[in-house]
Design a protein around this motif. Structure first.
Motif, PDB file in Angstrom:
ATOM      1  N   THR A  17       0.810  -1.208   0.000  1.00 17.07           N
ATOM      2  CA  THR A  17       0.000   0.000   0.000  1.00 17.07           C
ATOM      3  C   THR A  17       0.851   1.270   0.000  1.00 17.07           C
ATOM      4  OG1 THR A  17      -1.757   1.209   1.143  1.00 17.07           O
ATOM      5  CG2 THR A  17      -0.174   0.015   2.522  1.00 17.07           C
ATOM      6  N   ARG A  18       0.336   2.276  -0.683  1.00 17.57           N
ATOM      7  CA  ARG A  18       0.962   3.605  -0.656  1.00 17.57           C
ATOM      8  C   ARG A  18       0.238   4.545   0.296  1.00 17.57           C
ATOM      9  NH1 ARG A  18       1.546   4.371  -7.233  1.00 17.57           N
ATOM     10  NH2 ARG A  18       2.930   2.591  -7.604  1.00 17.57           N
ATOM     11  N   ILE A  19      -0.787   4.030   0.974  1.00 18.56           N
ATOM     12  CA  ILE A  19      -1.551   4.854   1.912  1.00 18.56           C
ATOM     13  C   ILE A  19      -0.893   4.721   3.282  1.00 18.56           C
ATOM     14  CG2 ILE A  19      -3.811   5.326   2.891  1.00 18.56           C
ATOM     15  CD1 ILE A  19      -5.025   3.830   0.490  1.00 18.56           C
ATOM     16  N   ILE A  20      -0.137   5.728   3.646  1.00 20.27           N
ATOM     17  CA  ILE A  20       0.677   5.684   4.864  1.00 20.27           C
ATOM     18  C   ILE A  20       0.374   6.928   5.700  1.00 20.27           C
ATOM     19  CG2 ILE A  20       3.015   5.604   5.800  1.00 20.27           C
ATOM     20  CD1 ILE A  20       3.888   4.357   3.127  1.00 20.27           C
ATOM     21  N   GLN A  21       0.111   6.726   6.976  1.00 22.38           N
ATOM     22  CA  GLN A  21      -0.064   7.829   7.912  1.00 22.38           C
ATOM     23  C   GLN A  21       1.062   7.754   8.947  1.00 22.38           C
ATOM     24  OE1 GLN A  21      -3.969   7.802   9.649  1.00 22.38           O
ATOM     25  NE2 GLN A  21      -5.018   7.998   7.686  1.00 22.38           N
ATOM     26  N   ARG A  22       1.819   8.835   9.051  1.00 21.37           N
ATOM     27  CA  ARG A  22       2.912   8.889  10.023  1.00 21.37           C
ATOM     28  C   ARG A  22       2.533   9.831  11.153  1.00 21.37           C
ATOM     29  NH1 ARG A  22       5.572   8.259   5.034  1.00 21.37           N
ATOM     30  NH2 ARG A  22       6.987   6.455   5.032  1.00 21.37           N
ATOM     31  N   GLN A  23       2.517   9.278  12.348  1.00 19.29           N
ATOM     32  CA  GLN A  23       2.173  10.054  13.535  1.00 19.29           C
ATOM     33  C   GLN A  23       3.339   9.960  14.522  1.00 19.29           C
ATOM     34  OE1 GLN A  23      -1.683   8.762  14.960  1.00 19.29           O
ATOM     35  NE2 GLN A  23      -2.535   8.672  12.898  1.00 19.29           N
ATOM     36  N   GLY A  24       4.452  10.575  14.128  1.00 15.05           N
ATOM     37  CA  GLY A  24       5.648  10.492  14.948  1.00 15.05           C
ATOM     38  C   GLY A  24       6.174   9.071  14.967  1.00 15.05           C
ATOM     39  N   PRO A  25       6.298   8.472  16.153  1.00 17.05           N
ATOM     40  CA  PRO A  25       6.847   7.112  16.249  1.00 17.05           C
ATOM     41  C   PRO A  25       5.829   6.022  15.894  1.00 17.05           C
ATOM     42  CG  PRO A  25       6.303   7.927  18.426  1.00 17.05           C
ATOM     43  CD  PRO A  25       6.065   9.075  17.484  1.00 17.05           C
ATOM     44  N   PHE A  26       4.620   6.416  15.526  1.00 18.79           N
ATOM     45  CA  PHE A  26       3.544   5.487  15.196  1.00 18.79           C
ATOM     46  C   PHE A  26       3.218   5.654  13.713  1.00 18.79           C
ATOM     47  CE2 PHE A  26      -1.301   4.806  15.616  1.00 18.79           C
ATOM     48  CZ  PHE A  26      -1.190   3.453  15.314  1.00 18.79           C
ATOM     49  N   THR A  27       3.400   4.585  12.930  1.00 15.93           N
ATOM     50  CA  THR A  27       3.161   4.641  11.487  1.00 15.93           C
ATOM     51  C   THR A  27       2.146   3.584  11.091  1.00 15.93           C
ATOM     52  OG1 THR A  27       5.425   5.399  11.102  1.00 15.93           O
ATOM     53  CG2 THR A  27       4.238   4.542   9.206  1.00 15.93           C
ATOM     54  N   LEU A  28       1.201   3.988  10.222  1.00 13.92           N
ATOM     55  CA  LEU A  28       0.150   3.090   9.774  1.00 13.92           C
ATOM     56  C   LEU A  28       0.242   2.916   8.261  1.00 13.92           C
ATOM     57  CD1 LEU A  28      -1.134   5.330  11.990  1.00 13.92           C
ATOM     58  CD2 LEU A  28      -3.038   3.727  11.868  1.00 13.92           C
TER      59      LEU A  28
END
Length: 253
Positions: A17-28
């Motif tokens: 997947t190219r759908i990536i959410q980066r929330q600091g040290p937490f990545t989805l």
């Protein structure tokens, strides 16, 4: 938005997947099963809304937050995910324990990885329930002992023979394959589809190569052969694409 590759009009393959959410040290990394179709009309596929490959660095704290109308499964093949909620309290999800949060009308929880814990890569699976605002509950316990090169059945619909349940027509299996081993995808009930995700390694599915984080959707499959090109971990879902669903989830609408 689909980047699906149709193979023999049977296996619908999607790349990482190219759908990536980066929330600091937490990545989805967000996998949308419906996007395995050439012309998707829904990001989910029936009751399977999405699969999130989550990575948490040591010291990550995801603060208290609410979910509603999602069935959320935390599958941790290595490392630990530390859960806390207002009802059950503290739980540790690891390679021996599975957690299913049947959020229903509402459920609050938080997650953390201590600074002394290893880097965590896990799957969080979101299933659409059959009805809105069901009673919230949490299931937590030891998973059946896995055997090399054999599928392990972990959750299924209510009243199934699975050790954990979700409130819709989805079954979930995992397997650890050794290099050179050959098996078949779990056969779904008649009229159901199969969706699989390569967590680690590389496999051939009916001769088609799939690498880490690649997915395949097979509509109404017959016997499908899986061959490991290296040590691999694969998960597979059996899905009733026509099951009634509620699209009201906090995440898995």
């Amino acid at each position: 938005m689909s980047t699906v590759e149709v193979i023999n009009n049977e296996i619908l393959k999607a790349p990482r997947t190219r759908i990536i959410q980066r929330q600091g040290p937490f990545t989805l990394h967000i996998n949308l099963p419906g996007f395995n179709l050439p012309e998707p009309s829904d990001h989910g596929h029936g009751p399977l809304a999405l699969i999130v490959e989550s990575t948490l660095e040591p010291g990550t704290h995801i603060r208290l937050h609410e979910h509603t109308n999602d069935e959320i499964i935390s599958w941790v093949p290595g490392g630990v995910m530390r859960h806390n909620d207002l009802t059950v309290g503290e739980l540790v999800v690891d390679d021996r324990h599975l957690m299913v949060m049947n959020a229903g009308s509402g459920f609050w929880h938080e997650e953390r990885v201590l600074s002394s814990d290893p880097y965590l890569r896990m799957l969080q699976i979101f299933v659409r329930p059959r009805a809105a605002d069901l009673e919230p509950r949490i299931q937590f316990g030891e998973m059946p002992t896995g055997r090399p090169n054999e599928w392990r059945y972990l959750f299924g619909p209510e009243n199934s023979d699975a050790p954990f349940f979700v409130r819709n027509d989805v079954k979930f299996f995992d397997i650890r394959l050794s290099n050179g081993s050959v098996t078949a995808l779990p056969p779904p009930p008649k009229g159901w589809d199969s969706y699989f995700y390569v967590f680690t390694g590389q496999v051939l599915v009916d001769g088609i190569p799939f690498g880490e984080a690649e997915t395949g959707l097979i509509r109404r499959p017959s016997r499908t052969v899986v061959s490991a090109l290296e040590d691999s971990v694969v998960v597979c879902f059996s899905i009733n694409p026509n099951a009634p669903v509620v699209r009201l989830g906090t995440v898995g609408k």
